[in-house]
Design a protein around this motif. Structure first.
Motif, short mmCIF file in Angstrom:
data_model
loop_
_atom_site.label_atom_id
_atom_site.label_comp_id
_atom_site.label_asym_id
_atom_site.label_seq_id
_atom_site.Cartn_x
_atom_site.Cartn_y
_atom_site.Cartn_z
N GLU A 71 22.26 20.81 -8.06
CA GLU A 71 22.07 20.80 -9.51
C GLU A 71 20.97 19.63 -9.92
N TRP A 72 20.24 19.92 -10.98
CA TRP A 72 19.58 18.94 -11.47
C TRP A 72 20.20 17.78 -11.93
N PRO A 73 20.08 16.47 -11.72
CA PRO A 73 20.78 15.34 -12.13
C PRO A 73 20.96 15.39 -13.55
N ALA A 74 22.13 15.16 -14.19
CA ALA A 74 22.80 15.36 -15.50
C ALA A 74 21.93 14.35 -15.83
N GLY A 75 21.39 14.65 -17.45
CA GLY A 75 20.86 13.94 -18.42
C GLY A 75 19.55 13.15 -17.91
N GLU A 76 18.93 13.34 -16.67
CA GLU A 76 17.81 12.83 -16.23
C GLU A 76 16.43 13.75 -16.42
N ASP A 77 15.30 13.07 -16.89
CA ASP A 77 14.11 13.80 -16.83
C ASP A 77 13.45 13.53 -15.60
#
Length: 160
Positions: A71-77
């Motif tokens: 999953e894409w790291p939560a809250g990170e751009d």
């Protein structure tokens, strides 16, 4: 004790025949619901019902030893390489199949994200991606191996 009558004996046989017919129909449905595009589908029988396990927690037999979908790291751009953008109307299963093919071709890590949750992406798509990079330059340097797997692979910024 009273001996069963002919009528109750026939009733027992009818119930047994009906149970057998339901079991055969259930098996036929399970086989028909099996994998698409030549890929096996894992099914679990519980309490008389057939259910597919959560694809996030179980890898198909062909993926044994390979990393799971991330999953894409939560809250990170950050930056990533998009391998495919598939309309959500086609379902997540198509994106999962694309991610498995990318892992089998040697890309890692490979993930899937819901584009509707990210401001920088067009909503309504399952995005199959590889890598989480801090800069565009870092992502671009990893683009060539990704293009061997998906010739339309592109570098994209991901902003929550």
């Amino acid at each position: 004790p009273l001996a069963p009558t002919t009528r109750s004996g026939a009733s027992w046989r009818a119930r047994a025949a009906l149970a057998l017919a339901v079991a055969v129909a259930g098996a036929a449905v399970a086989v028909a619901a099996g994998g698409r595009e030549g890929e096996p589908e894992l099914l679990t029988a519980t309490g008389g019902f057939v259910t597919a396990p959560d694809p996030e927690t179980v890898l198909p037999p062909g993926d044994a030893g390979q990393a799971p979908t991330i999953e894409w790291p939560a809250g990170e751009d950050g930056w990533t390489i998009v391998l495919a953008s598939l309309p959500q109307t086609e379902g997540r299963r198509a994106a999962e199949a694309r991610a498995r093919r990318a892992r089998r071709a040697g890309l890692a890590p490979v993930g899937i994200l819901d584009s509707s949750r990210y401001a920088s992406l067009h909503p309504g798509y399952w995005v199959v991606f590889t890598g989480v990079f801090a800069s565009e330059a870092e992502a671009t340097s990893a683009l060539q191996p990704a293009r061997r797997v998906s010739r339309t692979a592109t570098v994209r910024r991901v902003v929550p």
